[in-house]
Design an enzyme around this catalytic site. Sequence first.
Site, PDB file in Angstrom:
ATOM      1  N   ASN A   6     -48.245  -6.305 -28.157  1.00 45.21           N
ATOM      2  CA  ASN A   6     -49.134  -6.284 -27.005  1.00 45.21           C
ATOM      3  C   ASN A   6     -48.793  -5.023 -26.211  1.00 45.21           C
ATOM      4  O   ASN A   6     -47.750  -4.965 -25.557  1.00 45.21           O
ATOM      5  CB  ASN A   6     -48.891  -7.554 -26.161  1.00 45.21           C
ATOM      6  CG  ASN A   6     -49.685  -7.555 -24.878  1.00 45.21           C
ATOM      7  OD1 ASN A   6     -50.573  -6.733 -24.684  1.00 45.21           O
ATOM      8  ND2 ASN A   6     -49.361  -8.487 -23.999  1.00 45.21           N
ATOM      9  N   LEU A   7     -49.664  -4.029 -26.291  1.00 43.02           N
ATOM     10  CA  LEU A   7     -49.359  -2.741 -25.646  1.00 43.02           C
ATOM     11  C   LEU A   7     -49.670  -2.760 -24.146  1.00 43.02           C
ATOM     12  O   LEU A   7     -49.371  -1.805 -23.443  1.00 43.02           O
ATOM     13  CB  LEU A   7     -50.126  -1.610 -26.349  1.00 43.02           C
ATOM     14  CG  LEU A   7     -49.850  -1.457 -27.855  1.00 43.02           C
ATOM     15  CD1 LEU A   7     -50.650  -0.286 -28.447  1.00 43.02           C
ATOM     16  CD2 LEU A   7     -48.363  -1.253 -28.146  1.00 43.02           C
ATOM     17  N   LYS A   8     -50.278  -3.826 -23.690  1.00 43.67           N
ATOM     18  CA  LYS A   8     -50.595  -4.009 -22.259  1.00 43.67           C
ATOM     19  C   LYS A   8     -51.321  -2.777 -21.690  1.00 43.67           C
ATOM     20  O   LYS A   8     -52.179  -2.225 -22.358  1.00 43.67           O
ATOM     21  CB  LYS A   8     -49.324  -4.343 -21.473  1.00 43.67           C
ATOM     22  CG  LYS A   8     -48.541  -5.490 -22.100  1.00 43.67           C
ATOM     23  CD  LYS A   8     -47.470  -6.036 -21.200  1.00 43.67           C
ATOM     24  CE  LYS A   8     -46.634  -7.049 -21.950  1.00 43.67           C
ATOM     25  NZ  LYS A   8     -45.744  -7.801 -21.103  1.00 43.67           N
ATOM     26  N   HIS A  88     -52.662 -15.081 -21.988  1.00 40.47           N
ATOM     27  CA  HIS A  88     -51.371 -14.418 -21.745  1.00 40.47           C
ATOM     28  C   HIS A  88     -50.911 -14.702 -20.317  1.00 40.47           C
ATOM     29  O   HIS A  88     -51.724 -14.782 -19.395  1.00 40.47           O
ATOM     30  CB  HIS A  88     -51.500 -12.902 -21.975  1.00 40.47           C
ATOM     31  CG  HIS A  88     -50.173 -12.212 -21.968  1.00 40.47           C
ATOM     32  ND1 HIS A  88     -49.556 -11.818 -20.807  1.00 40.47           N
ATOM     33  CD2 HIS A  88     -49.335 -11.904 -22.973  1.00 40.47           C
ATOM     34  CE1 HIS A  88     -48.382 -11.272 -21.113  1.00 40.47           C
ATOM     35  NE2 HIS A  88     -48.228 -11.314 -22.424  1.00 40.47           N
ATOM     36  N   GLU A 157     -44.531 -18.226 -25.192  1.00 38.51           N
ATOM     37  CA  GLU A 157     -43.913 -17.142 -24.437  1.00 38.51           C
ATOM     38  C   GLU A 157     -43.438 -17.662 -23.083  1.00 38.51           C
ATOM     39  O   GLU A 157     -44.246 -17.760 -22.145  1.00 38.51           O
ATOM     40  CB  GLU A 157     -44.925 -16.021 -24.202  1.00 38.51           C
ATOM     41  CG  GLU A 157     -45.470 -15.383 -25.452  1.00 38.51           C
ATOM     42  CD  GLU A 157     -45.963 -13.974 -25.172  1.00 38.51           C
ATOM     43  OE1 GLU A 157     -45.391 -13.037 -25.731  1.00 38.51           O
ATOM     44  OE2 GLU A 157     -46.887 -13.821 -24.366  1.00 38.51           O
ATOM     45  N   GLY A 163     -40.583  -9.519 -20.374  1.00 43.23           N
ATOM     46  CA  GLY A 163     -40.224  -8.270 -19.702  1.00 43.23           C
ATOM     47  C   GLY A 163     -38.936  -8.329 -18.906  1.00 43.23           C
ATOM     48  O   GLY A 163     -38.658  -7.434 -18.109  1.00 43.23           O
ATOM     49  N   SER A 193     -39.210 -10.810 -24.474  1.00 39.84           N
ATOM     50  CA  SER A 193     -38.010  -9.980 -24.655  1.00 39.84           C
ATOM     51  C   SER A 193     -37.498  -9.939 -26.096  1.00 39.84           C
ATOM     52  O   SER A 193     -36.293  -9.907 -26.321  1.00 39.84           O
ATOM     53  CB  SER A 193     -36.912 -10.405 -23.683  1.00 39.84           C
ATOM     54  OG  SER A 193     -37.312 -10.109 -22.354  1.00 39.84           O
TER      55      SER A 193
HETATM   56  C1  PEP Z   1     -45.605 -10.113 -23.783  1.00 43.11           C
HETATM   57  O1  PEP Z   1     -46.013  -9.654 -22.726  1.00 43.11           O
HETATM   58  O2  PEP Z   1     -46.366 -10.737 -24.542  1.00 43.11           O
HETATM   59  C2  PEP Z   1     -44.202  -9.909 -24.105  1.00 43.11           C
HETATM   60  C3  PEP Z   1     -43.680 -10.662 -25.027  1.00 43.11           C
HETATM   61  O3  PEP Z   1     -43.547  -8.959 -23.393  1.00 43.11           O
HETATM   62  P1  PEP Z   1     -42.010  -8.478 -23.576  1.00 43.11           P
HETATM   63  O4  PEP Z   1     -41.776  -8.353 -25.057  1.00 43.11           O
HETATM   64  O5  PEP Z   1     -41.933  -7.176 -22.879  1.00 43.11           O
HETATM   65  O6  PEP Z   1     -41.172  -9.523 -22.982  1.00 43.11           O
END
Ligand code: PEP
Length: 238
Positions: A6-8, A88, A157, A163, A193
């Site tokens: 997920n490049l956000k 999300h 998640e 993050g 993470s």
């Molecule tokens: C996400 O936003 O889906 C995610 C898993 O972020 P991160 O890997 O940065 O925790």
Amino acid sequence: MIISANLKTNFTRKQTSEYITELDAFLSENGISQDVLVFPTASALDRFEAKVEVGVQNAYATVNGAFTGEIGLEQIEEFGIKTILIGHSERRHILGETQEVIAEKFNFYKELGFKIVYCVGEPKDIREAGKDTMMEYISKQYDGIDTTYENLIIAYEPVWAIGTGLVPTLEDIKDIHSELKTKSKAPLLYGGSVKANNAKDILGVENVDGVLVGSAALKIDDFKSMITDAQNLNKEDR
Ligand code: PEP
């Protein structure tokens, strides 16, 4: 397994294109047989002729219309995209999407046969309130969602892990994933993470069918290393 990025709100159009091109070459050169999904920011979408599957991070439940700032089916179809991320935590908690809106979106794109990566997960205070409260909270995120949909992938998640560098223990991931598998037989990803140095262990946990990666996927070498870990584990063949 399913390894997704997920490049956000990161990368320009050019950077995204370079990222997908490099990733695609990596998959071919290394004979990777895992499913690799990338969700770029909307302005960087394109018709990528790649083995990497490109999806949208979000879209409104509409073909087109007066929905300022949103994209709909018309904009997605232009690029032949048939994959979408829904629910999300950043959309739930920062952008205020309710379960009702999320379910409407889910059903709209389900009717169109999209592959849906559907995210669930609990915030920190809910986690701290104990397992029953936590499972009750997560269960509500299944309201209005067809858990038997054939093109469904679920991503667990925990919000407090996204993050932050915090990750549940492998035992906790195993435990929650086994409970979530009773709600839906869809492939179940872990996200929050995931890094190059913990992906292998997480991917090795029972009922983890892949990962959804945010920040660590921005470093392409780290993302490649997670794909290699998945390839080497090759759970399905064991
Ligand atoms: C996400 O936003 O889906 C995610 C898993 O972020 P991160 O890997 O940065 O925790």
